[in-house]
Design an enzyme around this catalytic site. Sequence first.
Site, mmCIF file in Angstrom:
data_model
loop_
_atom_site.group_PDB
_atom_site.id
_atom_site.type_symbol
_atom_site.label_atom_id
_atom_site.label_comp_id
_atom_site.label_asym_id
_atom_site.label_seq_id
_atom_site.Cartn_x
_atom_site.Cartn_y
_atom_site.Cartn_z
ATOM 1 N N ASN A 6 16.050 -125.130 -111.533
ATOM 2 C CA ASN A 6 17.201 -124.493 -112.185
ATOM 3 C C ASN A 6 16.991 -124.511 -113.700
ATOM 4 O O ASN A 6 16.849 -125.587 -114.297
ATOM 5 C CB ASN A 6 18.469 -125.261 -111.791
ATOM 6 C CG ASN A 6 19.717 -124.653 -112.399
ATOM 7 O OD1 ASN A 6 19.738 -124.318 -113.577
ATOM 8 N ND2 ASN A 6 20.767 -124.522 -111.607
ATOM 9 N N ARG A 17 22.382 -121.645 -130.502
ATOM 10 C CA ARG A 17 22.193 -120.875 -131.743
ATOM 11 C C ARG A 17 22.475 -119.390 -131.564
ATOM 12 O O ARG A 17 22.271 -118.621 -132.495
ATOM 13 C CB ARG A 17 20.746 -121.045 -132.243
ATOM 14 C CG ARG A 17 20.424 -122.406 -132.785
ATOM 15 C CD ARG A 17 20.963 -122.542 -134.200
ATOM 16 N NE ARG A 17 20.838 -123.882 -134.690
ATOM 17 C CZ ARG A 17 19.842 -124.318 -135.464
ATOM 18 N NH1 ARG A 17 18.881 -123.507 -135.807
ATOM 19 N NH2 ARG A 17 19.838 -125.569 -135.883
ATOM 20 N N ARG A 44 27.362 -117.608 -114.668
ATOM 21 C CA ARG A 44 28.778 -117.991 -114.697
ATOM 22 C C ARG A 44 29.643 -116.841 -115.202
ATOM 23 O O ARG A 44 29.189 -116.015 -115.981
ATOM 24 C CB ARG A 44 28.971 -119.208 -115.606
ATOM 25 C CG ARG A 44 28.545 -120.503 -114.959
ATOM 26 C CD ARG A 44 28.853 -121.688 -115.846
ATOM 27 N NE ARG A 44 28.714 -122.924 -115.103
ATOM 28 C CZ ARG A 44 29.720 -123.550 -114.495
ATOM 29 N NH1 ARG A 44 30.945 -123.070 -114.570
ATOM 30 N NH2 ARG A 44 29.505 -124.647 -113.834
ATOM 31 N N HIS A 49 25.650 -119.732 -120.297
ATOM 32 C CA HIS A 49 24.217 -119.975 -120.529
ATOM 33 C C HIS A 49 23.381 -118.762 -120.081
ATOM 34 O O HIS A 49 22.914 -118.006 -120.905
ATOM 35 C CB HIS A 49 23.724 -121.305 -119.943
ATOM 36 C CG HIS A 49 24.290 -121.700 -118.606
ATOM 37 N ND1 HIS A 49 24.252 -120.890 -117.505
ATOM 38 C CD2 HIS A 49 24.895 -122.851 -118.207
ATOM 39 C CE1 HIS A 49 24.798 -121.508 -116.488
ATOM 40 N NE2 HIS A 49 25.220 -122.710 -116.873
ATOM 41 N N GLU A 69 22.834 -118.550 -108.124
ATOM 42 C CA GLU A 69 24.071 -119.295 -107.849
ATOM 43 C C GLU A 69 25.210 -118.519 -108.467
ATOM 44 O O GLU A 69 25.119 -118.108 -109.628
ATOM 45 C CB GLU A 69 24.036 -120.659 -108.541
ATOM 46 C CG GLU A 69 23.309 -121.727 -107.821
ATOM 47 C CD GLU A 69 23.353 -123.008 -108.630
ATOM 48 O OE1 GLU A 69 24.302 -123.247 -109.380
ATOM 49 O OE2 GLU A 69 22.384 -123.759 -108.518
ATOM 50 N N THR A 99 29.601 -128.937 -115.284
ATOM 51 C CA THR A 99 28.656 -128.477 -114.274
ATOM 52 C C THR A 99 29.434 -128.326 -112.979
ATOM 53 O O THR A 99 30.603 -128.712 -112.913
ATOM 54 C CB THR A 99 27.470 -129.466 -114.124
ATOM 55 O OG1 THR A 99 26.572 -128.982 -113.131
ATOM 56 C CG2 THR A 99 27.946 -130.853 -113.703
ATOM 57 N N THR A 100 28.804 -127.768 -111.942
ATOM 58 C CA THR A 100 29.504 -127.599 -110.663
ATOM 59 C C THR A 100 29.916 -128.972 -110.156
ATOM 60 O O THR A 100 29.073 -129.839 -109.967
ATOM 61 C CB THR A 100 28.570 -126.906 -109.648
ATOM 62 O OG1 THR A 100 27.941 -125.812 -110.293
ATOM 63 C CG2 THR A 100 29.344 -126.415 -108.445
ATOM 64 N N GLU A 150 23.544 -125.684 -98.891
ATOM 65 C CA GLU A 150 22.927 -126.629 -99.830
ATOM 66 C C GLU A 150 23.851 -127.829 -99.893
ATOM 67 O O GLU A 150 25.018 -127.709 -100.279
ATOM 68 C CB GLU A 150 22.765 -126.000 -101.220
ATOM 69 C CG GLU A 150 22.112 -126.982 -102.204
ATOM 70 C CD GLU A 150 21.934 -126.410 -103.608
ATOM 71 O OE1 GLU A 150 21.806 -125.175 -103.752
ATOM 72 O OE2 GLU A 150 21.923 -127.227 -104.548
ATOM 73 N N GLY A 190 22.131 -133.341 -109.381
ATOM 74 C CA GLY A 190 21.992 -134.710 -109.885
ATOM 75 C C GLY A 190 20.696 -135.407 -109.489
ATOM 76 O O GLY A 190 20.532 -136.597 -109.761
ATOM 77 N N GLY A 211 17.596 -129.190 -111.661
ATOM 78 C CA GLY A 211 17.585 -128.593 -112.996
ATOM 79 C C GLY A 211 17.581 -129.586 -114.130
ATOM 80 O O GLY A 211 16.596 -129.755 -114.845
ATOM 81 N N HIS A 212 18.699 -130.289 -114.290
ATOM 82 C CA HIS A 212 18.926 -131.092 -115.489
ATOM 83 C C HIS A 212 17.831 -132.113 -115.772
ATOM 84 O O HIS A 212 17.353 -132.224 -116.903
ATOM 85 C CB HIS A 212 20.293 -131.784 -115.377
ATOM 86 C CG HIS A 212 20.736 -132.418 -116.648
ATOM 87 N ND1 HIS A 212 20.564 -133.755 -116.896
ATOM 88 C CD2 HIS A 212 21.286 -131.895 -117.762
ATOM 89 C CE1 HIS A 212 21.022 -134.033 -118.100
ATOM 90 N NE2 HIS A 212 21.471 -132.925 -118.647
HETATM 91 N N1 PXP Z 1 22.541 -126.914 -106.938
HETATM 92 C C1 PXP Z 1 23.703 -126.352 -107.367
HETATM 93 C C2 PXP Z 1 24.532 -125.611 -106.394
HETATM 94 C C3 PXP Z 1 24.102 -126.475 -108.714
HETATM 95 O O1 PXP Z 1 25.259 -125.920 -109.115
HETATM 96 C C4 PXP Z 1 23.260 -127.154 -109.617
HETATM 97 C C5 PXP Z 1 23.640 -127.235 -111.066
HETATM 98 O O2 PXP Z 1 23.665 -125.974 -111.631
HETATM 99 C C6 PXP Z 1 22.063 -127.703 -109.125
HETATM 100 C C7 PXP Z 1 21.745 -127.596 -107.788
HETATM 101 C C8 PXP Z 1 21.127 -128.443 -110.017
HETATM 102 O O3 PXP Z 1 21.750 -129.618 -110.423
HETATM 103 P P1 PXP Z 1 21.083 -130.511 -111.553
HETATM 104 O O4 PXP Z 1 21.051 -129.671 -112.801
HETATM 105 O O5 PXP Z 1 21.993 -131.685 -111.660
HETATM 106 O O6 PXP Z 1 19.707 -130.860 -111.080
#
Ligand code: PXP
Length: 242
Positions: A6, A17, A44, A49, A69, A99-100, A150, A190, A211-212
């Site tokens: 992600n 910026r 979104r 973003h 998503e 975040t979600t 998911e 997470g 992602g994060h």
């Molecule tokens: N899956 C879904 C449905 C999400 O909304 C997100 C965050 O955008 C992720 C996975 C990825 O989560 P993370 O950024 O915490 O890894």
Amino acid sequence: MILGVNIDHVATLREARKGVEPEPLMAATLALLGGADGITVHLREDRRHIRDRDLKLLREMVPGELNLEMAATEEMIRVALSVKPDMVTLVPEKRQELTTEGGLDLVSQKERISGAIMKLRKGGMPASLFINPSVMDVDLAKTTGADMVEIHTGRYANARGKKQKEELFKVIEAVKIAVRGGLGVNAGHGLDYFNVKAITRIEGIRGLYIGHSIVSRAVLVGMERAVREMKELVNRAARQAG
Ligand code: PXP
């Protein structure tokens, strides 16, 4: 097990910026070179973003799985039908959240979600539902016509000690029931370089969406090289000037 990366947070940095860098498309290319099987973006409603142009460029350029998503709104369904990502993951969306925050509420939203899935599938896109790790939600997901789910791993990721084991057990149970019900099963939210291991041991998971933690690590492991390149450039330019 596939890994979908992600890249929303690359776009978050760009939007800090309101400029042109870092470019999400370049991040996607590098992620794929690093072994990612696919790229995920969350478009979104407030476009905080990822923007529509990012999604269109990614659709043209990403050779792996492009997972969009999105909330199950008319506007987003229109976007999906025109861009045609490889799959769509329906998520709940609140404007104020960072975040979600949780899985879909399939009790009150089932009609709307089923309607969205029908339109997406007619457009040739498989649909996945982001759900909490609960038996009830897996059972409800099956009745919506979704191709995949998911399983939300956020609570597991944030818990510690005995509580984390309990949360892991809920994820394991939800995966088991979803696989038995014939759904494709993904997991995400997470997950990081420590807590991902226990999730990879669960049988039946098709893919992880992360992602994060990956974007955070990319900033750190790339810092030394980025500074070295700037320092060399500054020194070279100074030598030429003097
Ligand atoms: N899956 C879904 C449905 C999400 O909304 C997100 C965050 O955008 C992720 C996975 C990825 O989560 P993370 O950024 O915490 O890894």
